[in-house]
Design an enzyme around this catalytic site. Structure first.
Site, mmCIF file in Angstrom:
data_model
loop_
_atom_site.group_PDB
_atom_site.id
_atom_site.type_symbol
_atom_site.label_atom_id
_atom_site.label_comp_id
_atom_site.label_asym_id
_atom_site.label_seq_id
_atom_site.Cartn_x
_atom_site.Cartn_y
_atom_site.Cartn_z
ATOM 1 N N TRP A 68 0.739 -1.231 -0.048
ATOM 2 C CA TRP A 68 -0.089 0.031 0.003
ATOM 3 C C TRP A 68 1.012 1.274 0.209
ATOM 4 C CZ3 TRP A 68 -1.081 -3.736 3.664
ATOM 5 C CH2 TRP A 68 -2.059 -4.642 3.397
ATOM 6 N N HIS A 69 1.858 1.303 -0.360
ATOM 7 C CA HIS A 69 3.009 2.641 -0.584
ATOM 8 C C HIS A 69 2.761 2.910 -1.968
ATOM 9 C CE1 HIS A 69 5.295 0.957 3.344
ATOM 10 N NE2 HIS A 69 3.901 1.210 3.386
#
Length: 564
Positions: A499-500
């Site tokens: 989720w980066h």
């Protein structure tokens, strides 16, 4: 990037005045005096600053600017407070599994076949993530061109509200010892700094397991100068046409409330008032396109009038690949998210989590995700023999720095509620694949280390655990028989997100060094969509810092402008 030529005397004086003034105005969450549902908003309103997105950057930005100016903060979701799946560490997985239209976590699936999520709640990603808090490296700060002192002051401003030293228990301690045992040295102890070796980082979960999000930074805001509208979906940024050789200038936004009613929010008259776009790495490029700024042919295909042909909007999309190994444990392990990290010289970050794992739930969730995407799982995944759950387990994972591989974002429709189409091109650059292989080899060494001996069943090998991962429904990508003998293929087949993701409005391509959108006036993008690389082992601390940093810079510009 932002110029580092700030006058130290002016800044220190101005910064001190702001800090001293904050206690006079602060209000504790959930902000009953200035947070309300957008359905109660007038049809037409006006402010000095309009911020699109109450996320990781937007909350810090709004709190800072409200110290001197009237600010409207528009958030498409609701408050994070009172939702146990957000506020409690045990709710992390359940939150991500929630695919309802009102979920704080909106599922999307990249064209690469990887499950992913974007936040739909005040606080943004900090309300749905694993909570790790760590700064960008000093090298990253210098490379970007930020003022180092202001960066440090801004980090500290954030940390006072949301960052904590975690209680490191048995599993995390064992992984820490294992990393040191296999040579990920030195032991850097507890620190927010990004340092090669093994460390314990910060967490936005406190000692009671309660989450603190970027929404808490609004406690710094002046409640008399900020208005927060919830369930407010921005449809378009509005512009005054450029005349006489002038650029088009943003002068407001059109947004919709939860009942479908449209509202207009305008900037008050003033040459320095601005619309600030902080909708995240998906939302910000999407909003620029919906407002007529983007690749002309793509906009025309969706019936959008072209304000500015800008082919770089949506380009440079990256998602740091993650690959993980589940280690069933014969003894109980604590519930923990990311606390310990090994920062390797080859730029792979080794991290860990632990707790009871529902493998049957994992299969159900994956099937739900696949159904929503109108796709099906590879029939080879999920071996029924391993579904005796829940089990006690630890997880060791790696995240790649950078990455080098990039992709792109395209509109799927004119509806701002719809996810855009995103391609990240995981491992397209062979340097990323090389880093992944090195990282997985390091994980294998940690698994085989004496430090983890008590957390493995007898005769368990790293290779056996790797092979088991190939039977899990981690994504919608095909499985290859060679993945059991090739770490390169293992990385490709089992990649997931951490989720980066970032990019889409990058500095030097879509915005300038002051985050002003090139080709128009009165509009900036201030969030992770401007990043070329992901900062540190987790970007959330830096994105919050950026909101504060740029808020302070904008206030300084106003102060200098007033004096002139």
């Amino acid at each position: 990037m932002v110029s580092s030529s700030w006058n130290p005397f002016i800044f220190s004086y101005f910064f001190g005045i702001l800090i001293l003034s904050i206690p006079c105005f602060s209000e504790k969450a959930p902000y009953s005096t200035f947070a309300r549902d957008a359905t109660s908003a007038p049809k037409v309103i006006s402010f000095d600053y309009i911020i699109i997105g109450g996320g990781t950057s937007g909350c810090a930005l709004a709190a800072t600017l409200s110290q001197s100016f009237n600010v409207l903060l528009l958030e498409r979701g609701g408050l994070p407070y009172g939702n146990p799946n957000i506020t409690n560490i045990n709710g992390f997985s359940s939150n991500l599994a929630n695919t309802s239209p009102s979920s704080p976590s909106q599922l999307f699936i990249s064209t690469d076949g990887v499950f992913n999520h974007r936040a739909r709640v005040l606080g943004g990603g900090s309300a749905i993530n694993a909570g790790f808090f760590t700064r960008a490296s000093a090298e990253y700060v210098r490379k970007v061109g930020w003022n180092e002192k202001v960066v440090n002051d801004s980090y500290e401003w954030v940390e006072k509200k949301v960052a904590f030293q975690p209680q490191v228990k048995q599993w995390q301690s064992a992984v820490k010892s294992g990393l040191l045992e296999v040579g990920v040295e030195p032991d850097n102890g507890f620190t927010y700094e990004h340092l090669y070796g093994t460390k314990v980082g910060g967490s936005i979960f406190d000692s009671q397991g309660h989450r603190h999000t970027a929404a808490d930074l609004l406690e710094y805001a002046d409640p008399t100068k900020i208005s927060l509208l919830l369930y407010a979906t921005v449809e378009q940024i509005m512009f005054k046409p450029g005349v006489g050789g002038r650029k088009p200038r943003a002068n407001g936004v059109r947004f919709q409330d939860s009942k479908g009613n449209s509202h207009l929010a305008y900037l008050k008259e003033g040459p320095m008032n601005e619309v600030l776009l902080s909708a995240g790495a998906l939302g910000s490029p999407q909003m620029l396109m919906l407002s007529g700024i983007g690749p002309a042919e793509q906009l025309k295909a969706h019936g959008i009038s072209v304000l500015l042909d800008q082919p770089m909007v949506g380009m440079g999309m990256s998602d740091n690949p993650m690959n993980a190994v589940i280690i069933p444990s014969p003894k109980p392990v604590e519930v923990s998210l990311i606390q310990v990290v090994g920062i390797t010289e080859f730029e792979s970050y080794i991290e860990a989590s632990s707790g009871p794992l529902e493998l049957d739930w994992l299969r159900t969730m994956a099937n739900d995700f696949a159904r929503i995407a109108n796709q099906s799982l590879d029939p080879s995944v999920i071996n029924p023999r391993i579904l005796n759950s829940p089990i006690q387990a630890g997880v060791i994972l790696e995240k790649l720095a950078g990455p080098f591989s990039t992709g792109f974002l395209q509109l799927s429709s004119k509806d701002p509620n719809d996810n855009p189409l995103v391609t990240f091109n995981y491992f397209k650059d062979p340097r990323d694949l090389q880093r992944c292989v090195q990282g997985m080899r390091t994980i294998a060494e940690v698994i085989e280390s004496t430090s983890l001996f008590d957390f493995k069943y007898p005769f368990t090998t790293a290779q056996a655990l790797f092979d088991t991962m190939l039977t899990f429904p981690l994504n919608l990508r095909p499985r290859h028989l060679s993945a059991s003998v090739s770490l390169e293929q293992f990385c490709i087949d089992t990649v997931v997100t951490i989720w980066h993701y970032h990019g889409g409005c990058q500095v030097g391509k879509v915005v300038d060094r002051d985050y002003k959108v090139l080709g128009v006036d009165g509009l900036r993008v201030i969030d992770g969509s401007t990043f070329i690389d992901s900062p540190g082992t987790n970007p959330q601390a830096t994105v919050m810092m950026l909101g504060r940093y740029m808020g302070m810079k904008i206030l300084r510009e106003r102060l200098v402008g007033a004096r002139n």
